[in-house]
Design an enzyme around this catalytic site. Structure first.
Site, PDB file in Angstrom:
ATOM      1  N   CYS A 191       0.848  -1.185   0.000  1.00 45.44           N
ATOM      2  CA  CYS A 191       0.000   0.000   0.000  1.00 45.44           C
ATOM      3  C   CYS A 191       0.890   1.242   0.000  1.00 45.44           C
ATOM      4  O   CYS A 191       2.124   1.143   0.060  1.00 45.44           O
ATOM      5  CB  CYS A 191      -0.932   0.011   1.214  1.00 45.44           C
ATOM      6  N   CYS A 233       3.682   1.678   2.575  1.00 46.46           N
ATOM      7  CA  CYS A 233       4.969   1.022   2.334  1.00 46.46           C
ATOM      8  C   CYS A 233       5.898   1.967   1.577  1.00 46.46           C
ATOM      9  O   CYS A 233       7.096   2.034   1.858  1.00 46.46           O
ATOM     10  CB  CYS A 233       4.759  -0.268   1.538  1.00 46.46           C
ATOM     11  N   ASP A 292      24.293  25.931 -36.367  1.00 47.94           N
ATOM     12  CA  ASP A 292      25.744  26.066 -36.465  1.00 47.94           C
ATOM     13  C   ASP A 292      26.148  25.717 -37.903  1.00 47.94           C
ATOM     14  O   ASP A 292      25.410  25.013 -38.606  1.00 47.94           O
ATOM     15  CB  ASP A 292      26.395  25.113 -35.453  1.00 47.94           C
ATOM     16  N   ASP A 352      26.809  20.839 -32.843  1.00 49.33           N
ATOM     17  CA  ASP A 352      27.407  19.506 -32.852  1.00 49.33           C
ATOM     18  C   ASP A 352      28.366  19.277 -31.699  1.00 49.33           C
ATOM     19  O   ASP A 352      29.188  18.389 -31.760  1.00 49.33           O
ATOM     20  CB  ASP A 352      28.103  19.233 -34.184  1.00 49.33           C
ATOM     21  N   ASP A 391      29.429  24.674 -29.259  1.00 53.38           N
ATOM     22  CA  ASP A 391      28.063  25.181 -29.253  1.00 53.38           C
ATOM     23  C   ASP A 391      27.363  24.967 -27.913  1.00 53.38           C
ATOM     24  O   ASP A 391      26.186  25.308 -27.774  1.00 53.38           O
ATOM     25  CB  ASP A 391      27.251  24.487 -30.360  1.00 53.38           C
TER      26      ASP A 391
END
Length: 801
Positions: free
Chosen positions: A99, A102, A506, A696, A700
């Site tokens: 329940c 617990c 980019d 990449d 960046d």
């Protein structure tokens, strides 16, 4: 004479006869069935959590078998552990949770352990996410802390989770089967009672039929409907009323009223109570099937990883081992027709591999000694020996799976709307049901319809569809997108991507292929090879595309490269400090900043320049050219058709930027440092524009972090998979536009789902309250609404490429 009550264990509630252990704890007499339970009781009460025993609501007694003896070796657990930004994380499946109390106890106990940063238990799947400081504690010490209080923890694996899901499905199927069988029996008695109501029936026969109806309805309500009753009781105990409460109220009211009516010779509605349970269980079964279909994206990824691998031992003999046990440095043999179980590098042999499922590349790729292999790729032609470079838990596929699972568990902001409504919805519906009952009882003086209409309101208003509207759409969309090579990190990212109005790209490695070729070498002193060798000495450790181009040229000329530690200045260049001098390679501005005088170049300005100097002595320049990706023009056109403004940001000079951006007809900003790219993004956001930045990798990173949504291209996989909001696993710029389309489509589906859920309730509630909808029809309508919402979300599986 009554027999004495059998004492029960104070911890697990099992009968203790004979009493094995008696103890007095905190002045209270206690009995225990074993020393394990005694220890667990002392730990829980000693931690000041004794209220657990007053709050718990256990439907079953006892504890899992052998729970108190559970131990794991740290070496075994290491394969399930990973490092995160917040600490060391392990995912565990917990057996013994009964329940919500617990969950409360487990989180409290673990949070009090030294070194534990956070412990979160998902009650629905019994999965524990445990984050801890590995300098203070470790997983093998924390798991016994759970077993000492009566819970069995085991490392989370897909197989264990699948077994748990199968057991839950089997239980649901049995309850539905029982409900269906008994409801069919009930229909026979109900038809007889309806016929008697219309044509007349003697009281004795009617009473017998009603008793039979009550007998077959009782197990339907209390056995088949137990999950609803249990959920309703827990929701009341936790003061968080939920949809189980509405269902249970409807069923119990119809059942209780029928029992009361039966004793007074009135009409009964046992069929209503039974059919509500049966129809909603049917709805849950269909819902489970749809959920399983929605989550099939991860299953497809999991099937890419073979469970067993052929490892070569020290003497070179092959042995079958679990893929999860492989460590960096192990040598494995991969025959043709099998997938690579982990990331690695080929030691011996040459073969062709199919990497389409991972990279999207349809053509086989040839790999030879020294080349990297990614997990999940299919070996096509020859057997190869591979050196493992990453354990299975950190392989490319494993990280993709973690990202998809994370995405499917993170909520979209729009979900908060449904959550807020659901909290007030249940009390509101109970109020409407009560008013409906009172109206029909007091104003219309119709007790029969008062009960039926009140029950119909409770059942039809169950907000299942509302609760499913957003999670199912996010689940399907992220799974389908992952199969297309697009990894969203969560529902919040999906929603943010749908609102993007500017895409900043980019140049090198994003719009271009990221494979620059050396076109010109212009030494001021010495030869071309000497200048190229000097550049390679700095660039050997860099992953930047320009560095890789220079290293390729050096390799083609068979130049020897001296390696030494190099300092990188992101977006500008590299520095190597020796005993007598400082060697620099980078942009014109970077060298000029260090006092290097650079003559005007005679080479075409459209090429990308890398200048070199030793101290302040200019050595010359290397010029590189990088081709535009073939899919770039179509991607730009598609972005514009989506009413999105594409922009190029680059650290390169204007001429090189113009050569790329001009043919694509997009604006550009050149000579930007990483910080300036981030400032450009922030400036646009301050003007109210949502910006998606595509890059990449390292240079960046500031702009990716500053953007509303950061998208990392395939290639710099570590950064792409670990830090980006969106990671593209295939080197295809077109995936950027596709990601935006998927996000917009998902948001549209979520809006449709919410609209349907709201309209359903707005239309059905008045019909139920005014008596135009029976409880049975209401149960059918409620199940149908949930299935409609899931079905609508499943349309996202057909995302166009």
């Amino acid at each position: 004479m009554t027999s004495p009550a059998i004492p029960t264990c104070s911890h697990c509630a099992l009968p203790c006869q004979p009493v094995l252990i008696e103890d007095s704890i905190n002045g209270q007499a206690t009995t225990f069935c074993c020393h394990g339970c005694q220890g667990a009781y002392r730990i829980i009460t000693g931690a000041g959590l004794g209220q657990f025993y007053q709050r718990r609501d256990w439907s079953e007694q006892g504890v899992p078998d052998a729970v108190f003896q559970t131990t794991y070796h740290e070496e075994y657990l290491a394969q399930f552990i990973r490092q995160t930004e917040t600490g060391t994380e392990i995912s565990l499946l917990i057996e013994g949770i009964r329940c919500a109390t617990c969950v409360w106890l487990i989180e409290k106990i673990l949070s009090s352990q030294p070194g534990v940063i956070s412990a979160r238990v998902n009650f629905s799947n019994h999965r524990l996410q445990l984050i801890f400081n590995n300098q203070t504690t470790n997983a093998s010490a924390l798991i016994p802390a759970l077993s000492r209080i009566g819970y069995l923890a085991r490392p989370f694996t897909r197989e264990a989770a699948q077994r748990q899901a199968d057991e839950a499905h089997r239980s649901l199927l049995i309850r539905f089967g029982a409900a269906s069988f008994l409801s069919m029996q009930l229909m026979g008695y109900s038809l007889a009672l309806y016929a008697g109501y219309l044509q007349g029936i003697d009281p004795m026969t009617r009473n017998i039929m009603q008793i039979f109806a009550a007998v077959v309805t009782t197990p339907v309500v209390f056995y088949s409907g137990f999950p609803f009753l249990s959920g309703a009781w827990n929701s009341l105990r936790n003061r968080a009323p939920n949809m189980d409460l509405l269902i249970s109220l409807g069923v119990l009211v119809a059942y209780g009223y029928s029992l009361w009516a039966m004793t007074r010779g009135m009409e009964v509605y046992f069929d209503t109570a039974a059919m509500i349970v049966t129809l909603i269980l049917l709805g849950r079964l269909l819902e489970n099937a749809a959920r399983s279909m929605a989550g099939s994206g991860i299953d497809r990824l999991l099937r890419l990883n073979p469970e067993l691998a052929t490892r070569l031992n020290d003497s070179g003999d092959p042995e079958q081992v679990p893929s999860s046990s492989l460590k960096p440095g192990d040598r494995i043999l991969v025959p043709p027709g099998q997938r690579f179980p982990v990331d690695g590098a080929i030691i011996h042999g040459t073969t062709e591999t199919d990497e389409a499922i991972v990279t999207g590349e349809a053509m086989p790729v040839c790999h030879g000694p020294g080349e990297s292999i990614i997990a999940g790729a299919l070996n096509l032609t020859c057997s190869v020996e591979v050196s493992v470079t990453r354990p299975a838990k950190d392989s490319f596929i494993a990280r993709i799976i973690r990202l998809v699972e994370e995405a499917q568990s993170r909520k979209a902001p729009i979900q908060s709307l449904a959550d807020k409504i659901a909290v007030i919805f249940v009390p509101l519906v109970i109020s409407v049901s009560t008013l409906t009952f009172l109206y029909w009882l007091l104003i219309e003086n119709d007790s029969s319809n008062a009960i039926l209409n009140g029950v119909a309101v409770l059942v039809v208003a169950c907000p299942c569809a509302l609760g499913l509207a957003t999670p199912t759409a996010v689940l399907v969309a992220t799974g389908a997108a992952a199969a297309q090579g697009i990894l969203f990190r969560g529902g919040d990212i999906l929603e943010a991507t749908a609102h993007v109005r500017t895409v900043a790209l980019d140049k090198t490695g994003t719009i271009t292929r990221g494979q620059p070729q050396v076109k010109e070498i212009a030494p001021v002193k010495g030869t071309e090879n000497e200048l190229l060798s000097l550049a390679a000495q700095l660039e050997h450790s860099s992953t930047h595309p320009l560095a890789r181009g220079i290293m390729r040229a050096a390799s083609e000329r068979r130049l020897s490269v001296t390696t030494a530690p190099v300092h990188s200045v992101p977006g500008q260049g590299l520095e190597l400090t020796s005993e007598n001098s400082i060697i620099r390679a980078g942009t014109r501005d970077f060298l000029a900043k260090h006092g290097v005088s650079i003559p005007q170049a005679q080479t075409p300005q459209s090429l990308t320049e890398v200048h070199l100097a030793i101290d302040r002595q200019y050595q010359g320049a290397i010029y590189l050219d990088d081709a535009v990706r073939p899919e770039a023009p179509a991607t730009i056109t598609r972005l514009k058709s989506l009413n999105i403004e594409p922009v190029m940001l680059t650290g390169d000079h204007e001429s090189a930027a113009q050569r790329i951006a001009g043919p694509l007809a997009i604006p550009f900003f050149a000579r930007l440092t990483p910080d300036q790219k981030a400032s450009w993004v922030a400036s646009n956001q301050s003007q109210g524009r949502s910006v998606l930045m595509v890059g990449d990798g390292i240079n960046d990173a500031p702009a990716l972090s500053a953007a509303t949504v950061g998208c990392a291209m395939a290639g710099s996989s570590d950064i792409a998979l670990d830090n980006a909001d969106i990671a593209l696993t295939r080197p295809d710029l077109g995936k950027v536009a596709q990601a935006i389309s998927i996000a917009r489509m998902t948001l549209s589906i979520i809006h449709q789902n919410l609209f349907w859920a709201f309209v359903y309730n707005i239309l059905m509630l008045p019909l139920a309250a005014t008596g135009y909808l029976t409880p049975i029809h209401a149960a059918g309508a409620m199940a149908a609404s949930s299935i409609c919402v899931i079905g609508n979300s499943l349309r996202l599986k057909r995302i166009p490429c």
